[in-house]
Write a protein that holds these residues in place. Structure first.
Motif, PDB file in Angstrom:
ATOM      1  N   THR A   1      -7.734   4.957   9.785  1.00 52.08           N
ATOM      2  CA  THR A   1      -6.602   4.043   9.582  1.00 52.08           C
ATOM      3  C   THR A   1      -6.940   2.942   8.577  1.00 52.08           C
ATOM      4  O   THR A   1      -6.051   2.292   8.048  1.00 52.08           O
ATOM      5  CB  THR A   1      -6.150   3.385  10.906  1.00 52.08           C
ATOM      6  OG1 THR A   1      -7.235   2.617  11.417  1.00 52.08           O
ATOM      7  CG2 THR A   1      -5.707   4.410  11.918  1.00 52.08           C
ATOM      8  N   THR A   2      -8.242   2.728   8.328  1.00 48.58           N
ATOM      9  CA  THR A   2      -8.614   1.688   7.363  1.00 48.58           C
ATOM     10  C   THR A   2      -8.777   2.252   5.952  1.00 48.58           C
ATOM     11  O   THR A   2      -8.968   1.492   5.009  1.00 48.58           O
ATOM     12  CB  THR A   2      -9.931   0.988   7.766  1.00 48.58           C
ATOM     13  OG1 THR A   2     -10.997   1.936   7.673  1.00 48.58           O
ATOM     14  CG2 THR A   2      -9.869   0.417   9.157  1.00 48.58           C
TER      15      THR A   2
ATOM     16  N   VAL B   1      -6.708   0.722   3.072  1.00 52.49           N
ATOM     17  CA  VAL B   1      -7.139  -0.633   2.699  1.00 52.49           C
ATOM     18  C   VAL B   1      -8.390  -0.557   1.831  1.00 52.49           C
ATOM     19  O   VAL B   1      -8.526  -1.287   0.848  1.00 52.49           O
ATOM     20  CB  VAL B   1      -7.401  -1.502   3.958  1.00 52.49           C
ATOM     21  CG1 VAL B   1      -7.774  -2.915   3.554  1.00 52.49           C
ATOM     22  CG2 VAL B   1      -6.171  -1.532   4.844  1.00 52.49           C
ATOM     23  N   THR B   2      -9.294   0.352   2.189  1.00 54.10           N
ATOM     24  CA  THR B   2     -10.509   0.537   1.386  1.00 54.10           C
ATOM     25  C   THR B   2     -10.128   1.000  -0.017  1.00 54.10           C
ATOM     26  O   THR B   2     -10.661   0.502  -1.013  1.00 54.10           O
ATOM     27  CB  THR B   2     -11.447   1.569   2.051  1.00 54.10           C
ATOM     28  OG1 THR B   2     -11.653   1.188   3.404  1.00 54.10           O
ATOM     29  CG2 THR B   2     -12.777   1.659   1.343  1.00 54.10           C
TER      30      THR B   2
ATOM     31  N   THR C   1      -8.676  -1.863  -1.967  1.00 58.82           N
ATOM     32  CA  THR C   1      -9.746  -2.783  -2.376  1.00 58.82           C
ATOM     33  C   THR C   1     -10.450  -2.260  -3.622  1.00 58.82           C
ATOM     34  O   THR C   1     -10.662  -2.995  -4.586  1.00 58.82           O
ATOM     35  CB  THR C   1     -10.762  -2.967  -1.225  1.00 58.82           C
ATOM     36  OG1 THR C   1     -10.054  -3.357  -0.052  1.00 58.82           O
ATOM     37  CG2 THR C   1     -11.812  -4.007  -1.562  1.00 58.82           C
TER      38      THR C   1
ATOM     39  N   VAL D   1       2.542   1.444   4.369  1.00 49.65           N
ATOM     40  CA  VAL D   1       1.112   1.460   4.707  1.00 49.65           C
ATOM     41  C   VAL D   1       0.558   0.053   4.901  1.00 49.65           C
ATOM     42  O   VAL D   1      -0.108  -0.242   5.888  1.00 49.65           O
ATOM     43  CB  VAL D   1       0.290   2.197   3.616  1.00 49.65           C
ATOM     44  CG1 VAL D   1      -1.196   2.200   3.972  1.00 49.65           C
ATOM     45  CG2 VAL D   1       0.793   3.616   3.440  1.00 49.65           C
ATOM     46  N   PHE D   2       0.842  -0.841   3.961  1.00 51.37           N
ATOM     47  CA  PHE D   2       0.216  -2.164   3.982  1.00 51.37           C
ATOM     48  C   PHE D   2       1.067  -3.257   4.616  1.00 51.37           C
ATOM     49  O   PHE D   2       0.573  -4.342   4.890  1.00 51.37           O
ATOM     50  CB  PHE D   2      -0.145  -2.603   2.556  1.00 51.37           C
ATOM     51  CG  PHE D   2      -1.069  -1.658   1.851  1.00 51.37           C
ATOM     52  CD1 PHE D   2      -2.328  -1.401   2.356  1.00 51.37           C
ATOM     53  CD2 PHE D   2      -0.681  -1.008   0.688  1.00 51.37           C
ATOM     54  CE1 PHE D   2      -3.192  -0.523   1.719  1.00 51.37           C
ATOM     55  CE2 PHE D   2      -1.533  -0.127   0.042  1.00 51.37           C
ATOM     56  CZ  PHE D   2      -2.791   0.116   0.559  1.00 51.37           C
ATOM     57  N   GLY D   3       2.336  -2.989   4.786  1.00 58.83           N
ATOM     58  CA  GLY D   3       3.216  -4.059   5.259  1.00 58.83           C
ATOM     59  C   GLY D   3       3.527  -4.976   4.093  1.00 58.83           C
ATOM     60  O   GLY D   3       4.198  -4.584   3.142  1.00 58.83           O
TER      61      GLY D   3
ATOM     62  N   GLN E   1       0.198 -10.156   1.038  1.00 57.11           N
ATOM     63  CA  GLN E   1      -0.741 -10.527   2.095  1.00 57.11           C
ATOM     64  C   GLN E   1      -1.993  -9.644   2.049  1.00 57.11           C
ATOM     65  O   GLN E   1      -3.107 -10.111   2.314  1.00 57.11           O
ATOM     66  CB  GLN E   1      -0.057 -10.417   3.469  1.00 57.11           C
ATOM     67  CG  GLN E   1      -0.889 -10.917   4.639  1.00 57.11           C
ATOM     68  CD  GLN E   1      -1.440 -12.315   4.451  1.00 57.11           C
ATOM     69  OE1 GLN E   1      -0.705 -13.255   4.178  1.00 57.11           O
ATOM     70  NE2 GLN E   1      -2.755 -12.458   4.562  1.00 57.11           N
ATOM     71  N   THR E   2      -1.795  -8.383   1.684  1.00 47.41           N
ATOM     72  CA  THR E   2      -2.934  -7.460   1.596  1.00 47.41           C
ATOM     73  C   THR E   2      -3.888  -7.915   0.496  1.00 47.41           C
ATOM     74  O   THR E   2      -5.110  -7.878   0.665  1.00 47.41           O
ATOM     75  CB  THR E   2      -2.450  -6.017   1.331  1.00 47.41           C
ATOM     76  OG1 THR E   2      -1.470  -5.689   2.306  1.00 47.41           O
ATOM     77  CG2 THR E   2      -3.587  -5.013   1.434  1.00 47.41           C
TER      78      THR E   2
ATOM     79  N   THR F   1      -5.773 -10.904   1.654  1.00 47.83           N
ATOM     80  CA  THR F   1      -6.874 -10.540   2.559  1.00 47.83           C
ATOM     81  C   THR F   1      -8.174 -10.355   1.778  1.00 47.83           C
ATOM     82  O   THR F   1      -9.248 -10.708   2.257  1.00 47.83           O
ATOM     83  CB  THR F   1      -6.530  -9.240   3.331  1.00 47.83           C
ATOM     84  OG1 THR F   1      -5.304  -9.441   4.013  1.00 47.83           O
ATOM     85  CG2 THR F   1      -7.598  -8.877   4.344  1.00 47.83           C
TER      86      THR F   1
END
Lengths: 250, 312
Positions: free
Chosen positions: A139-140, A143-144, A147, A184-186, A190-191, A194
């Protein structure tokens, strides 16, 4: 003879403690309790804050709220570091301090401009293949990926990029700045924020003739050789693939 | 200080990062790192878990196994045994979300029919005001604005998050049941709240079959009942002495189940029962369910994982 024997018995209890503890005049049980509290704080906090670095002062406070001994906090943090490695296989990695800002530009937020306090992140010590195969929570993964893409864009821009330009590139990938309902990120903005909290990026306001411009710079975690090498490998892989595609088309 | 090997670390990190895992998946990780099948080398597998728990106890964590009461499968997870200031950092849920969760688990646990679930409709209609501490004096019993303003949409979103994070689950009938995290983490909460235990395994009988005799408090998990009936000639209820109705379970089904379960570890990975009970502490003191290491929420959650570069 008898006197000498008695003298042998009249010793300070601290003489029986390990050298490292005797200087603090604190029992092993007390030290263990402090080390345990520090480890628990690190694990819970790092998890709860989605990988945001942990300030050293937060760890120091756990020790200093009840103990005044000089350097005890350092000793406890070092012991916690050993335990985290031995028990969990995590490296408590100290982040390098942020670079001091040059004239005419200010880091955001202001408190970042002189980051005196050290901070830490948890990094797995497992072999990469084992980590990827068994530990990574799928699930991460998005995000990876996000990044890596952002760091690659900033890296290609020379380690510093205006906010507007960064969003221009992200938009080409379907990530719009004002999209708050990405499946996915909303919230996309904000992502990105982060990554600032996690110290992969840092914001910088640069004053110019037409007002101030917001820039994103690579921060400590992105400048870590292990991370930056991976990003460079990632960029070169993409470039290789692009070259291959061009050759095929020719 | 005895150091665990990278093999132990892989098992620990997998559970911390990914949350509780089904036995099959946990076993497959064990096989991958050790090259051995935990079913055939059970002693070695148990030794690994014992070594892990010996070290984890230093920070009041424990690698536990428990059965998912809805499908009977064994699951493993790393849980926190002490509610303290540190563990309060472990949640990403807000105070009203925690109150909502607490209301749901209370409704499920207090169901005398032991169905182990409530309808989504009932879950969404749980009143947060009921979660305000009863010890508070009447003057203090003001309903916080956050509770009052907790909308139906927020409840739906929270329900989805709790299901995703395995604190709750959705049953086949789309009802709301307890997730594997709750079953792992809330053992002492069930005891403290007098949730009747299963007659066979002594774990809380949240979802269980009841003895049909009126007034008989005996309840047994379906999977425990199957095992019991396949092993015993006497099919009488240990509470009232009357024959246990076999209509729900055929003998063949029971025998099959027993064969499948033979190799499975019954409950906890290591400690004997009596010792285990002594060790159990309420990891959700103050009704916060804060104490699990791996409670998660939010789309861009990062658990305790390697930094982006997957640095070695």
């Amino acid at each position: 003879m008898k006197l000498g024997f008695t003298k042998l018995l009249i010793v300070s209890p601290s003489q029986f403690l390990p050298d490292s503890l005797s200087q603090f005049d604190i029992s092993k049980e007390e030290t263990d309790k402090l080390v345990s509290e520090v480890i628990r704080f690190i694990l819970f906090k790092f998890h709860q804050s989605s990988g945001t670095p942990i300030k050293r002062e937060d760890l120091t406070q756990i020790v200093t709220k009840n103990y005044r001994q000089r350097n005890l906090a350092t000793h406890v943090i070092n012991e916690a570091k050993k335990k985290l490695s031995n028990v969990f296989g995590y490296d408590l990695k100290e982040l390098q301090r942020a670079r001091s800002s040059s004239t005419g530009q200010s880091r955001l937020p202001q408190s970042q401009s002189s980051v005196d306090s050290k901070s830490y992140v948890l990094v797995s010590e497992l072999p990469l293949e084992v980590f990827k195969k068994h530990v990574v929570d799928e699930t991460t993964s998005p995000v990876t990926g996000f990044t890596f893409v952002v760091l690659a864009i900033v890296q290609l821009a020379g380690g510093k990029i205006p906010e507007e330009t960064l969003w221009h590139h992200l938009k080409r990938m379907g990530l719009h700045e004002n999209d708050e309902h990405n499946p996915v990120f909303g919230n996309n903005k904000q992502t990105l924020e982060t990554l600032v909290q996690q110290r992969f990026l840092q914001k910088e306001k640069v004053s110019g003739p037409e007002g101030s411009t917001l820039f994103y710079d690579l921060a400590e975690r992105a400048l870590d050789p292990q991370v930056s090498e991976k990003v460079k490998d990632y960029i070169s892989q993409i470039l290789k693939n692009d070259v291959a595609v061009v050759e095929l088309n020719d | 200080m005895a150091s665990l090997s990278w093999k132990h670390h892989t098992l620990i990190q997998a559970l911390i990062s990914r949350g509780p895992l089904k036995e099959k998946e946990f076993h497959s990780i064990f096989t991958a790192v050790t090259g051995r099948n935990p079913v055939t080398v059970k002693k070695i597998f148990d030794k690994y878990l014992l070594e892990i728990n010996k070290e984890l106890s230093y920070v009041h964590f424990e690698l536990k196994a428990c059965r998912d009461q809805y499908d009977g499968q064994v699951c493993y997870g790393v849980v926190n045994n002490v509610a303290d200031d540190q563990s309060k950092l472990g949640t990403k849920y807000s105070v009203p979300q925690i109150a909502f969760f607490k209301g749901i688990i209370e409704a499920i646990a207090q169901d005398e029919a032991a169905q182990g679930c409530i309808s989504s409709f009932d879950a969404l209609n749980i009143r947060l005001e009921n979660q305000i501490s009863s010890e508070a004096s009447s003057s203090q019993q003001q309903v916080p604005p956050a509770f009052k303003n907790f909308s139906m949409t927020q409840k739906e979103k929270t329900l989805d998050e709790l299901v995703r994070d395995k604190w709750l689950c959705r049953t086949r009938e789309r009802n709301i049941g307890l997730g594997i995290r709750s079953l792992l983490d809330l053992r002492s909460w069930f005891r403290n709240n007098d949730v009747p235990s299963c007659e066979v395994c002594n774990e809380a009988g949240v979802k269980a079959d009841l003895c049909p005799t009126e007034g008989c408090p005996v309840r047994i998990h379906k999977y425990c009942l199957k095992k019991l009936l396949s092993q015993r000639d006497d099919k009488r209820c240990s509470g009232c002495g009357k024959p246990w109705p076999l209509s729900k379970i055929t003998k063949t089904e029971a025998a099959e189940e027993a064969m499948n379960d033979e190799e499975e570890s019954e409950t906890q990975a290591t400690a004997p029962k009596a010792k285990r009970r002594r060790q159990q502490r309420d990891s959700t003191e103050n009704g916060s369910s804060q104490a699990s290491l791996a409670s998660t929420s939010g789309a861009n959650t990062r658990r305790v994982t390697r930094s982006v570069g997957h640095s070695r």
